[in-house]
Each structure stands twice: as C-alpha cells, then as structure tokens.
Write a protein that holds these residues in place. Structure first.
Motif, PDB file in Angstrom:
ATOM      1  N   GLN A 101       0.837  -1.215   0.000  1.00 46.36           N
ATOM      2  CA  GLN A 101       0.000   0.000   0.000  1.00 46.36           C
ATOM      3  C   GLN A 101       0.870   1.262   0.000  1.00 46.36           C
ATOM      4  O   GLN A 101       0.583   2.237  -0.692  1.00 46.36           O
ATOM      5  N   SER A 102       1.955   1.203   0.770  1.00 45.61           N
ATOM      6  CA  SER A 102       2.806   2.399   0.893  1.00 45.61           C
ATOM      7  C   SER A 102       3.657   2.618  -0.357  1.00 45.61           C
ATOM      8  O   SER A 102       4.131   3.709  -0.600  1.00 45.61           O
ATOM      9  N   MET A 103       3.859   1.571  -1.146  1.00 46.84           N
ATOM     10  CA  MET A 103       4.748   1.677  -2.310  1.00 46.84           C
ATOM     11  C   MET A 103       4.002   1.887  -3.628  1.00 46.84           C
ATOM     12  O   MET A 103       4.501   2.558  -4.526  1.00 46.84           O
ATOM     13  N   VAL A 104       2.838   1.269  -3.762  1.00 44.91           N
ATOM     14  CA  VAL A 104       2.162   1.197  -5.069  1.00 44.91           C
ATOM     15  C   VAL A 104       0.950   2.132  -5.097  1.00 44.91           C
ATOM     16  O   VAL A 104       0.028   1.972  -4.284  1.00 44.91           O
ATOM     17  N   PRO A 105       0.918   3.097  -6.007  1.00 44.21           N
ATOM     18  CA  PRO A 105      -0.153   4.110  -5.983  1.00 44.21           C
ATOM     19  C   PRO A 105      -1.585   3.563  -6.011  1.00 44.21           C
ATOM     20  O   PRO A 105      -2.452   4.097  -5.330  1.00 44.21           O
ATOM     21  N   CYS A 106      -1.873   2.516  -6.767  1.00 42.48           N
ATOM     22  CA  CYS A 106      -3.279   2.075  -6.898  1.00 42.48           C
ATOM     23  C   CYS A 106      -3.730   1.189  -5.747  1.00 42.48           C
ATOM     24  O   CYS A 106      -4.892   0.806  -5.676  1.00 42.48           O
ATOM     25  N   ALA A 107      -2.794   0.840  -4.822  1.00 39.17           N
ATOM     26  CA  ALA A 107      -3.072  -0.232  -3.863  1.00 39.17           C
ATOM     27  C   ALA A 107      -3.889   0.227  -2.646  1.00 39.17           C
ATOM     28  O   ALA A 107      -3.403   0.206  -1.514  1.00 39.17           O
ATOM     29  N   GLN A 108      -5.150   0.584  -2.886  1.00 36.33           N
ATOM     30  CA  GLN A 108      -6.010   0.870  -1.726  1.00 36.33           C
ATOM     31  C   GLN A 108      -6.284  -0.423  -0.951  1.00 36.33           C
ATOM     32  O   GLN A 108      -6.421  -0.415   0.262  1.00 36.33           O
ATOM     33  N   ARG A 109      -6.392  -1.524  -1.710  1.00 37.20           N
ATOM     34  CA  ARG A 109      -6.518  -2.850  -1.100  1.00 37.20           C
ATOM     35  C   ARG A 109      -5.636  -3.821  -1.862  1.00 37.20           C
ATOM     36  O   ARG A 109      -5.361  -3.634  -3.043  1.00 37.20           O
ATOM     37  N   VAL A 110      -5.264  -4.903  -1.157  1.00 35.20           N
ATOM     38  CA  VAL A 110      -4.336  -5.881  -1.706  1.00 35.20           C
ATOM     39  C   VAL A 110      -4.891  -7.272  -1.443  1.00 35.20           C
ATOM     40  O   VAL A 110      -5.542  -7.493  -0.426  1.00 35.20           O
ATOM     41  N   ALA A 111      -4.658  -8.218  -2.364  1.00 37.96           N
ATOM     42  CA  ALA A 111      -4.969  -9.628  -2.085  1.00 37.96           C
ATOM     43  C   ALA A 111      -3.807 -10.482  -2.576  1.00 37.96           C
ATOM     44  O   ALA A 111      -3.143 -10.130  -3.552  1.00 37.96           O
ATOM     45  N   PHE A 112      -3.585 -11.590  -1.875  1.00 38.04           N
ATOM     46  CA  PHE A 112      -2.448 -12.463  -2.213  1.00 38.04           C
ATOM     47  C   PHE A 112      -2.924 -13.763  -2.829  1.00 38.04           C
ATOM     48  O   PHE A 112      -3.919 -14.343  -2.388  1.00 38.04           O
ATOM     49  N   THR A 113      -2.184 -14.220  -3.820  1.00 39.02           N
ATOM     50  CA  THR A 113      -2.370 -15.582  -4.291  1.00 39.02           C
ATOM     51  C   THR A 113      -1.011 -16.115  -4.747  1.00 39.02           C
ATOM     52  O   THR A 113       0.012 -15.563  -4.346  1.00 39.02           O
ATOM     53  N   SER A 114      -1.000 -17.192  -5.532  1.00 40.14           N
ATOM     54  CA  SER A 114       0.289 -17.870  -5.738  1.00 40.14           C
ATOM     55  C   SER A 114       0.932 -17.666  -7.097  1.00 40.14           C
ATOM     56  O   SER A 114       2.138 -17.831  -7.233  1.00 40.14           O
ATOM     57  N   SER A 115       0.147 -17.357  -8.135  1.00 40.02           N
ATOM     58  CA  SER A 115       0.763 -17.182  -9.454  1.00 40.02           C
ATOM     59  C   SER A 115       0.140 -15.994 -10.170  1.00 40.02           C
ATOM     60  O   SER A 115      -0.989 -15.586  -9.883  1.00 40.02           O
ATOM     61  N   GLY A 116       0.901 -15.458 -11.122  1.00 36.00           N
ATOM     62  CA  GLY A 116       0.403 -14.324 -11.891  1.00 36.00           C
ATOM     63  C   GLY A 116      -0.869 -14.670 -12.648  1.00 36.00           C
ATOM     64  O   GLY A 116      -1.780 -13.846 -12.758  1.00 36.00           O
ATOM     65  N   SER A 117      -0.937 -15.882 -13.166  1.00 29.37           N
ATOM     66  CA  SER A 117      -2.116 -16.288 -13.939  1.00 29.37           C
ATOM     67  C   SER A 117      -3.385 -16.198 -13.093  1.00 29.37           C
ATOM     68  O   SER A 117      -4.446 -15.788 -13.577  1.00 29.37           O
ATOM     69  N   GLU A 118      -3.265 -16.579 -11.829  1.00 28.44           N
ATOM     70  CA  GLU A 118      -4.439 -16.501 -10.943  1.00 28.44           C
ATOM     71  C   GLU A 118      -4.888 -15.052 -10.714  1.00 28.44           C
ATOM     72  O   GLU A 118      -6.088 -14.775 -10.628  1.00 28.44           O
ATOM     73  N   THR A 119      -3.914 -14.156 -10.619  1.00 33.71           N
ATOM     74  CA  THR A 119      -4.299 -12.753 -10.366  1.00 33.71           C
ATOM     75  C   THR A 119      -5.071 -12.196 -11.561  1.00 33.71           C
ATOM     76  O   THR A 119      -5.993 -11.403 -11.397  1.00 33.71           O
ATOM     77  N   ILE A 120      -4.677 -12.639 -12.758  1.00 38.34           N
ATOM     78  CA  ILE A 120      -5.357 -12.151 -13.956  1.00 38.34           C
ATOM     79  C   ILE A 120      -6.794 -12.685 -13.993  1.00 38.34           C
ATOM     80  O   ILE A 120      -7.743 -11.970 -14.307  1.00 38.34           O
ATOM     81  N   GLN A 121      -6.934 -13.958 -13.629  1.00 33.60           N
ATOM     82  CA  GLN A 121      -8.273 -14.561 -13.588  1.00 33.60           C
ATOM     83  C   GLN A 121      -9.174 -13.753 -12.638  1.00 33.60           C
ATOM     84  O   GLN A 121     -10.323 -13.427 -12.952  1.00 33.60           O
ATOM     85  N   LEU A 122      -8.617 -13.407 -11.477  1.00 38.80           N
ATOM     86  CA  LEU A 122      -9.390 -12.633 -10.505  1.00 38.80           C
ATOM     87  C   LEU A 122      -9.672 -11.224 -11.033  1.00 38.80           C
ATOM     88  O   LEU A 122     -10.795 -10.706 -10.875  1.00 38.80           O
ATOM     89  N   ALA A 123      -8.678 -10.630 -11.672  1.00 37.19           N
ATOM     90  CA  ALA A 123      -8.871  -9.264 -12.191  1.00 37.19           C
ATOM     91  C   ALA A 123      -9.967  -9.248 -13.265  1.00 37.19           C
ATOM     92  O   ALA A 123     -10.786  -8.321 -13.310  1.00 37.19           O
ATOM     93  N   HIS A 124      -9.991 -10.268 -14.135  1.00 36.53           N
ATOM     94  CA  HIS A 124     -11.078 -10.362 -15.132  1.00 36.53           C
ATOM     95  C   HIS A 124     -12.435 -10.355 -14.431  1.00 36.53           C
ATOM     96  O   HIS A 124     -13.358  -9.653 -14.801  1.00 36.53           O
ATOM     97  N   ARG A 125     -12.506 -11.187 -13.405  1.00 28.12           N
ATOM     98  CA  ARG A 125     -13.795 -11.363 -12.709  1.00 28.12           C
ATOM     99  C   ARG A 125     -14.219 -10.075 -12.003  1.00 28.12           C
ATOM    100  O   ARG A 125     -15.384  -9.656 -12.079  1.00 28.12           O
ATOM    101  N   LEU A 126     -13.264  -9.456 -11.317  1.00 27.17           N
ATOM    102  CA  LEU A 126     -13.574  -8.205 -10.597  1.00 27.17           C
ATOM    103  C   LEU A 126     -14.038  -7.129 -11.581  1.00 27.17           C
ATOM    104  O   LEU A 126     -15.000  -6.395 -11.307  1.00 27.17           O
TER     105      LEU A 126
END
Ligand SMILES: Cc1ncc(COP(=O)(O)O)c(C=O)c1O
Length: 435
Positions: A101-126
């Motif tokens: 949050q302190s480093m990345v401008p868009c990071a009002q909220r953060v979520a963790f997972t294990s691979s980049g591919s999963e984050t993209i899947q979640l981003a599509h859905r969101l």
C-alpha cells in the motif's frame, strides 16, 4: 568433442522418463540447452557440470535481489521453523499488504495468491462484476498467463493476425475453450487512434483494458511518450477499468511499479515474480470498491495457499530491500542494465550487425532486425529468429545465460565487474553469430 553440458543432457534424458517433457514449464524447454543447476549466489549460477554463468534469466524474473541473498535466506530459515501454513490469518499478511500500500499508488486494497495467472483470472472477474460488462480488451503480443480467458493473441503468426485496425483474437493453445475468443477484443499496442476506434466499435461492452505497461513479453517494447496517459483517458471516457499487468514491471522498473514510474494510476494492478524475490507469491492491488467485491459483491475467489507464511516472509524481506534508501537497489539494477544495453549496441555497431536494443535497464531485449523503430508486436515479427537462436547458444557457451526468448533481466546483485565481463563474453558471442 565432449559436451560441456554432459550431466545436464543426461539428467534431461532421465527426467523425460518421469516428468512430462523433462521440464516443469514448457517455456523452459525452449532454452538452447535445458540446464540443470546446483547452486547460485548473487548474479552467478552453477550448473551440474560445474559451469559458471553470469545469469540474466533470474528464474524468469523473480530473483531481483540475486540468488541466495543473505537476508532472504536467514528470514526463510526463521519462517521454516514455524508453521508452514495456517489457512487462517497471521500478522505478516498485514505487514506485507501495508508495505505494498505504501509503495504502489493504486493499492487501496491488496490480495495475495500464488501465481500471476491466478491474479489475472481474478482481475477479469472483478472487472466484469464491477462494470457489468462482458469484454476484456487486451493488446497483441501481451502475455497475461496461460488461463483460457487470458491466452489470446500472445504470439499469433503473421497470417493469423488480421488487419491492424481490427486484430483477430487468436487462441493460444489447443484445448482452450473455443468460444473464449468471444469475450476478448484485441488492439495493437502503442496506437491510441486505433484503440479509440476499437473502443467505439464496442461501446458499452468493454469491462477493462488489460496491458503490460512495458510490453516485456514481446521484445520489451516501451510505451510511447504519453501513450499510457492516453489509454487512461480513453478508459475513463468509455467507462471501462484500466488494469496494469505488472507481473514483470512490478518491483523492477521502480519500487512503485510502472504506474509510479510513468505516473499513470490504473484501477487494478497485478504483480508476481519479483514481489517475493523467488518465493511463489502474486498480488492483486487496486481500488477498494473494486477489490471489496470479493467480500460484499458476490465475486468468488479462493486459494489454499493464499497468504502463505513462507511466501510472505520472502516478500517482507524483498520489499524492504527494494524500498530502502529511496529505491537504491532498483536504481542500481537499472543503471547496470542500461550500461549493458549501451555496450551491446556498441558491439553491434562495431560488428555491423543490424540490431535494436529495446526496453529499460532491468528488462530489455536485443532485436536482430533491420527495422529502425519497433513499436508493436507486429514489428517484432521481422526479427531474425535464427540469429537470436545462434546468439543464445553462443552466449551460453561463453557463460552468459539469457531468458530463452532472448530477453535479459538485470538484478540488484549485478555488479560493474559482471557487466564488463558480460560485455566481453557477449562480444565474442555476437562475433560467432556474424561469422
Ligand atoms: C506479464 C505477465 N503476466 C502474467 C504472467 C503469469 O504469471 P505466472 O507465470 O506466475 O502464472 C506472466 C508470466 O510470465 C507475465 O509475464
């Protein structure tokens, strides 16, 4: 003549009898020789034949602090003494989320997972849930992981691409859900006029524009001046979200990601690779109202290893090191990389090799091309791939490992001595290519 990779070759032959393809990711099979390693320190690696390499593969990106970083090793040891997983909450989740949050401008909220591919899947859905729209717009040549909904027009062949004004969405894999292309629109990179035209054509249907802020996966092509600002404006005007896939640029171009470097804040951003300095971790960050849909908006997301204590211990150290002294580690990595870029250009000039070196210091690509300017994926199709293959092999013979597609990643552990030595070795490798 005896091969200098005899043991690696024997191990690969053995591996193929148990491990599918003999390697753990098909991309790795593309290396000139798929090597087996036994150790690494800083910017150097040792293979099982005892050969030493100055390494610019960096495990495909994560090893931003170099191999066996003493603080990482000590912290991982400490973390390994405690439970390896809770599947419940623990304080490191907050520590690392607050740090991001302190480093990345868009990071009002953060979520963790294990691979980049999963984050993209979640981003599509969101994005689809937030906008109640169906289409994802992505750019030709950009890679957003291997999932069905994301793997389109990554490396389309020349005859498949369709007109530049309206590129075809080309599926990237056999077995991919056939109608996945119906949910994707493809645009050419670095062309605001054509992006605007395509958004107009699909007015009201595009949920989000996804992009690599630097097109690292297709030859490290920089965004043209003002381009990312222009995309930001177009996204706002068309009511769609802007998502930066910072799986490569994140914690590499700048401690605050490409969004901080270029001064353009997306609605969501995905991170992976360098965020953990080598441990499996990826992150999605973004506007609170979009991210909170996972808890109050019906968007489903899960993952047994989300927030894994070992991964977060790695990330805590890595981010601390990258953020220290106002980002000195990445300034150093990028400076070293720029010196390497200049030196490679100089070799090419000296030897009369037609080449363009594109990208930024910590991630760049030497194109064997007659073109004077590379702007989008289609320009990279003019690269001389045969020459690149010969260069990769010659570099490996000289003890320099590149990413198997020809990219070079530079870490905070690379020294001026490494760069000077690498340039000598790559000079000899280039000479072999033009013989
Ligand atoms: C820009 C980008 N996005 C997403 C991914 C997928 O990440 P992962 O391999 O961790 O699934 C990659 C992987 O190389 C990437 O480069």
């Amino acid at each position: 003549m005896k091969s200098k990779w005899e043991r690696s070759e024997a191990m690969l032959a053995r591996s193929r009898k148990s491990l599918a393809g003999g390697v753990s990711s098909p991309f790795r099979a593309k290396a000139p020789v798929p090597l087996f390693f036994q150790d690494g320190k800083g910017s150097h690696l040792w293979d099982v034949d005892g050969n030493e390499y100055i390494d610019y593969q960096l495990a495909w990106g994560p090893m931003i602090l170099g191999y066996s970083h003493p603080k990482m090793t000590a912290r991982m040891r400490e973390a390994a003494e405690k439970p390896l997983s809770y599947g419940s909450q623990h304080e490191l989740e907050i520590t690392v989320a607050e740090k991001i949050q302190s480093m990345v401008p868009c990071a009002q909220r953060v979520a963790f997972t294990s691979s980049g591919s999963e984050t993209i899947q979640l981003a599509h859905r969101l994005a689809r849930a937030f906008t109640r729209r169906r289409l994802i717009l992505k750019f030709e040549g950009h890679y957003h992981g291997w999932m069905d909904g994301a793997l389109h027009s990554y490396k389309p062949q020349e005859g498949e691409t369709g007109p530049l004004e309206e590129p075809r969405a080309v599926p990237g894999s056999c077995g991919q859900v056939a109608n996945s292309v119906e949910n994707v629109v493809v645009a050419p990179w670095n062309r605001l006029d054509l992006l605007e035209h395509i958004l107009d054509e699909h007015e009201g249907d595009v949920a989000a524009i996804f992009l690599e802020p630097v097109l690292c996966n297709s030859g490290c092509l920089m965004p043209e001046p003002g381009y990312l600002h222009g995309v930001r404006d177009l996204a706002a005007r068309h009511g769609c979200l802007l998502v930066f896939d910072e799986v490569i640029t994140g914690f590499r171009i700048h401690p605050g990601g490409a969004q901080k470097h270029f001064g353009v804040t997306p609605d969501l951003a995905t991170f992976g690779k360098a965020v953990g300095g080598g441990v499996p971790l990826s992150v999605i960050a973004g506007r609170a109202e979009i991210m909170e849909q996972m808890f109050h908006g019906g968007v489903v997301f899960g993952g047994t290893f989300n927030g894994n204590p070992l991964s977060l211990a790695g990330a805590a150290v890595c981010l601390e090191e990258l953020d220290r002294d106002d980002g000195a580690a990445l300034r150093h990595a990028n400076r070293m990389g720029e010196a390497l870029m200049d030196g490679i250009r100089e070799h090419a000039r000296r030897l009369g090799v037609a080449m363009q070196v594109t990208g930024f210091g910590a991630a760049f690509y030497p194109h064997f091309t007659e073109l004077e300017r590379l702007r989008d994926y289609r320009d990279t199709l003019a690269d001389d791939c045969g020459k690149m293959q010969r260069f990769l092999r010659a570099a490996l013979e000289e003890g320099v490992q590149l990413v198997p597609d020809g990219r070079l990643y530079v870490s905070a552990a690379h020294t001026g001595k490494d760069i000077a030595e690498t340039l000598e070795r790559l000079g000899r490798a280039l000479e072999k290519c033009v013989e």
